[in-house]
Motif scaffolding. Structure first.
Motif, PDB file in Angstrom:
ATOM      1  N   VAL A   1       0.842  -1.203   0.000  1.00 13.89           N
ATOM      2  CA  VAL A   1       0.000   0.000   0.000  1.00 13.89           C
ATOM      3  C   VAL A   1       0.876   1.253   0.000  1.00 13.89           C
ATOM      4  N   GLY A   2       1.933   1.231   0.797  1.00 15.50           N
ATOM      5  CA  GLY A   2       2.839   2.370   0.840  1.00 15.50           C
ATOM      6  C   GLY A   2       3.549   2.596  -0.486  1.00 15.50           C
ATOM      7  N   LEU A   3       3.914   1.512  -1.158  1.00 15.06           N
ATOM      8  CA  LEU A   3       4.555   1.647  -2.473  1.00 15.06           C
ATOM      9  C   LEU A   3       3.602   2.227  -3.511  1.00 15.06           C
ATOM     10  N   VAL A   4       2.351   1.793  -3.486  1.00 13.42           N
ATOM     11  CA  VAL A   4       1.364   2.331  -4.436  1.00 13.42           C
ATOM     12  C   VAL A   4       1.139   3.813  -4.167  1.00 13.42           C
ATOM     13  N   ALA A   5       1.071   4.189  -2.900  1.00 10.29           N
ATOM     14  CA  ALA A   5       0.838   5.598  -2.559  1.00 10.29           C
ATOM     15  C   ALA A   5       2.026   6.477  -2.930  1.00 10.29           C
ATOM     16  N   SER A   6       3.206   5.920  -3.000  1.00  7.36           N
ATOM     17  CA  SER A   6       4.391   6.733  -3.264  1.00  7.36           C
ATOM     18  C   SER A   6       4.847   6.702  -4.727  1.00  7.36           C
ATOM     19  N   VAL A   7       4.045   6.146  -5.609  1.00  8.63           N
ATOM     20  CA  VAL A   7       4.396   6.109  -7.037  1.00  8.63           C
ATOM     21  C   VAL A   7       4.405   7.538  -7.581  1.00  8.63           C
ATOM     22  N   PRO A   8       5.481   7.938  -8.251  1.00 12.68           N
ATOM     23  CA  PRO A   8       5.517   9.290  -8.834  1.00 12.68           C
ATOM     24  C   PRO A   8       4.417   9.461  -9.883  1.00 12.68           C
ATOM     25  N   PRO A   9       3.877  10.670 -10.004  1.00 11.88           N
ATOM     26  CA  PRO A   9       2.775  10.893 -10.963  1.00 11.88           C
ATOM     27  C   PRO A   9       3.112  10.475 -12.392  1.00 11.88           C
ATOM     28  N   GLY A  10       4.351  10.601 -12.795  1.00  9.75           N
ATOM     29  CA  GLY A  10       4.727  10.214 -14.155  1.00  9.75           C
ATOM     30  C   GLY A  10       4.676   8.724 -14.406  1.00  9.75           C
ATOM     31  N   LEU A  11       4.707   7.922 -13.374  1.00  3.57           N
ATOM     32  CA  LEU A  11       4.685   6.463 -13.520  1.00  3.57           C
ATOM     33  C   LEU A  11       3.328   5.847 -13.206  1.00  3.57           C
ATOM     34  N   GLN A  12       2.369   6.662 -12.799  1.00  3.90           N
ATOM     35  CA  GLN A  12       1.044   6.136 -12.470  1.00  3.90           C
ATOM     36  C   GLN A  12       0.306   5.762 -13.740  1.00  3.90           C
ATOM     37  N   GLU A  13      -0.322   4.593 -13.710  1.00  3.84           N
ATOM     38  CA  GLU A  13      -1.084   4.114 -14.855  1.00  3.84           C
ATOM     39  C   GLU A  13      -2.566   4.300 -14.593  1.00  3.84           C
ATOM     40  N   PRO A  14      -3.335   4.560 -15.629  1.00  8.25           N
ATOM     41  CA  PRO A  14      -4.784   4.688 -15.438  1.00  8.25           C
ATOM     42  C   PRO A  14      -5.365   3.360 -14.932  1.00  8.25           C
ATOM     43  N   THR A  15      -6.324   3.475 -14.023  1.00  7.24           N
ATOM     44  CA  THR A  15      -6.924   2.276 -13.449  1.00  7.24           C
ATOM     45  C   THR A  15      -8.397   2.522 -13.167  1.00  7.24           C
ATOM     46  N   ASP A  16      -9.160   1.440 -13.102  1.00  5.20           N
ATOM     47  CA  ASP A  16     -10.578   1.533 -12.765  1.00  5.20           C
ATOM     48  C   ASP A  16     -10.806   1.384 -11.263  1.00  5.20           C
TER      49      ASP A  16
END
Length: 124
Positions: free
Chosen positions: A70-85
């Motif tokens: 959960v902490g890793l998902v929350a700390s993903v940089p905006p440039g690496l975030q993928e669209p999700t449902d």
């Protein structure tokens, strides 16, 4: 390990600090994973243990592993975030990156609380 191996020939300066920081962060992740095992082993060796204590510490270690994710998902940089449902993942993406430290810290606190609360619990 690759970072440490590739920078082994570099002398002093920033690389030395970054290698030490990588090792330090690794210890911060590994120590809470080993703590329940060591606490249960110590308790079995000294006073005997209860199944309730052993299972509660094992569950708290699993909560810690989940909190790392959960902490890793929350700390993903905006440039690496993928669209999700997923609404949960979107909510985690919307948090500031430093919020990624909160779930593991809460899980370590839970682990400590479980140990303190159940340490006197002994099977009759």
């Amino acid at each position: 390990m690759v970072l440490l191996g590739q920078s082994a020939a570099v002398t002093g300066g920033t690389f030395t600090f970054s290698r030490a920081f990588v090792v330090f962060v690794g210890l911060l992740v590994v120590a809470p994973l080993l703590a329940p095992v060591l606490l249960v082993a110590r308790r079995h060796r000294r006073t005997g243990s209860s199944v309730r204590y052993d299972r509660a510490l094992a569950l708290s270690a699993l909560v810690f592993v989940a909190s790392l994710y959960v902490g890793l998902v929350a700390s993903v940089p905006p440039g690496l975030q993928e669209p999700t449902d997923s609404a949960v993942v979107e909510m985690l993406y919307s948090l500031p990156q430093l919020a990624g430290l909160v779930p593991p810290l809460l899980a370590v606190g839970l682990m400590y609380a479980v140990h303190r609360f159940l340490r006197r619990d002994v099977d009759a």
